[in-house]
Enzyme design. Sequence first.
Site, PDB file in Angstrom:
ATOM      1  N   SER A 140     -10.381  -0.689   7.293  1.00 40.19           N
ATOM      2  CA  SER A 140      -9.199  -1.021   6.269  1.00 40.19           C
ATOM      3  C   SER A 140      -8.706  -1.738   5.517  1.00 40.19           C
ATOM      4  O   SER A 140      -8.307  -1.720   4.302  1.00 40.19           O
ATOM      5  CB  SER A 140      -8.183   0.886   6.170  1.00 40.19           C
ATOM      6  OG  SER A 140      -9.670   1.961   6.165  1.00 40.19           O
TER       7      SER A 140
ATOM      8  N   SER B 271      -9.464   1.364   3.320  1.00 44.79           N
ATOM      9  CA  SER B 271      -9.160   2.266   1.656  1.00 44.79           C
ATOM     10  C   SER B 271      -7.552   1.776   1.311  1.00 44.79           C
ATOM     11  O   SER B 271      -7.519   1.742   0.636  1.00 44.79           O
ATOM     12  CB  SER B 271      -8.108   3.365   2.942  1.00 44.79           C
ATOM     13  OG  SER B 271      -7.177   3.083   3.558  1.00 44.79           O
TER      14      SER B 271
ATOM     15  N   LYS C 192       0.604  -0.983  -0.014  1.00 39.10           N
ATOM     16  CA  LYS C 192      -0.263   0.503   0.173  1.00 39.10           C
ATOM     17  C   LYS C 192       1.184   1.156  -0.112  1.00 39.10           C
ATOM     18  O   LYS C 192       1.994   1.500   0.865  1.00 39.10           O
ATOM     19  CB  LYS C 192      -0.980  -0.391   1.117  1.00 39.10           C
ATOM     20  CG  LYS C 192      -1.517   1.349   1.371  1.00 39.10           C
ATOM     21  CD  LYS C 192      -3.240   1.229   2.434  1.00 39.10           C
ATOM     22  CE  LYS C 192      -4.067   1.474   3.075  1.00 39.10           C
ATOM     23  NZ  LYS C 192      -4.814   1.852   3.686  1.00 39.10           N
TER      24      LYS C 192
END
Lengths: 94, 478
Positions: B171, B147, B72
């Site tokens: 997330s 997210s 990420k």
Amino acid sequence: MIDAKQVLHVARLSRLELEPGEVEQMATELSSILGHIEQISKLDLDGVEPTMHVVPIDGGLRDDEPEPSLPIEVALSQAPKANAEGFIVPSPQA
Amino acid sequence: MSDLTSIIREQSATEQIAAIKSGALDARELFEAYRSRAAADTFNAFTWVADEAPAALPAADTPLAGLPVAVKDLFSTEGVPTQAGSKLLEGYRPPYTSTAVAKLEAAGASMHGKTNQDEFAMGSSNENSAFGPCQNPWDPERIPGGSSGGSAAAVAAGHAPWALGTDTGGSIRQPAAMCGLVGLKPTYGAVSRYGMIAFASSLDQAGPITRTVADAALMLEHLHGADSRDMTSVGLREPIAVPSRESLEGLVIGVPAELTGEGVEEGVAAAFQVALAEAEALGASLETIHLPHAEAALSAYYVLAPAEASSNLSRFDGVRYGNRVEDADGTLLGMYTRTRHDGFGPEVKRRIMLGTYALSAGYYDAYYGTAQRVRTKIAGDFTEAFKKVDVIATPTSPTVAWKLGEKSSDPLAMYLSDICTIPMSLAGIPGISIPCGTSQGMPVGLQLAAPAFGENLLLGVAHALERTLGFDTGGAIR
């Protein structure tokens, strides 16, 4: 709940700039969110301790021993403006 | 279908590592296969992909044997763009690497891409990214969740064997659920946050998004540990075992009434009931429990997380990194506000405003202080529940992945979708999402939660259920 004047005040505290059209929209959105959030004020929380962190932290500091750190030029390499010694910013007095 | 494509479709990370170690699979060919798939990704899952394999891949005798990993974009990676979904950080190449990534690399993983995300991890749909929304490989008209949406989409599409994500209020778990994958949020403090761009420091945790529970266990084993650079990191108390549990005999599963009734989509509720029935068939007993403060937890979260974010994001001021926009009048204050005006997207501004308001003079105790007391109550709810049950089960998300754009005009509706994952985040306990069926043709996630540091228990139960549920996590790989 929260009006345009408060929005402008909070924006200034936040170092954010809002376009004129954004102020009303932000007031509406924040009021809607705060309206939902305010249900927590109805709970009986007398005598309840606040939780700041869920894991016990011993506040342990490292020994005060110098360790290798980034060379100055590397630390400054991503700055929008820098010279050999530091970050360059507009003068606060300007 | 070439051999490598069928391996990518059919084998977990654990199996691929074993194949590299046995000599059946060449690590360099596998890296190149994933790298070229990531480079050709059409879901906007990646914000950076390696140009080529590193000159020297980690050796086959390292624990992770050179297997690629997608990371990420919230994690700092030395010399590699780290933009956190924000225009403000466009082009930023950190001078150091986060501990989580460094640990995976030390164990023999090789990063082949950085993944798309909601800006500074604020969002539940990956639509709040300055680099455009990411699509769900199961249905490109739908969001992948957020997210960590890019991480989940990358694994679901077979463009990464596994990925690193972060979870503040759900997330990791929610995008894993929406993309038919396994997502684990460890106990708060298990994994170092050093070099992970901070959103809400008392909640942020790194963790794996994978195809199988065994893969999640393997990645966690190489992620966790106390780190002198993060004073809140304590690591786990025992090594993570390879999950092998098959029976749930004697296990008591708590089903919280507050998170399994009203508001849960019919197809999600049905898949959840099937999973509970499977658990019973494996020998578990079910008990209805109550988390009386679950709904208040959502409100508390949307005070605490924005408040911490408003403080954390003050560092983005155009001085040390990222973009700067000078103001016409040449003042320092003007530079700060122009930079932040131009650099932050609407959701980030909204949360900074909300958090600043909640922390401002006259409101601090009514909002932040009250929310911290609610946090004590929700943690107490879990403590009580775990006196009676071993693990807790809920749907991971009340709905399957929604259509792109469907909720983006209503921030509150987006916030309410996090209701099932936020209570565990506030209590700091571990939660895992595993796929448990479909609704509207889209994957449904089952969330399991355990007491703090109960990762081995959690992974064992998840493994037993994964076996019996038999979901094909490669179902969207083409």
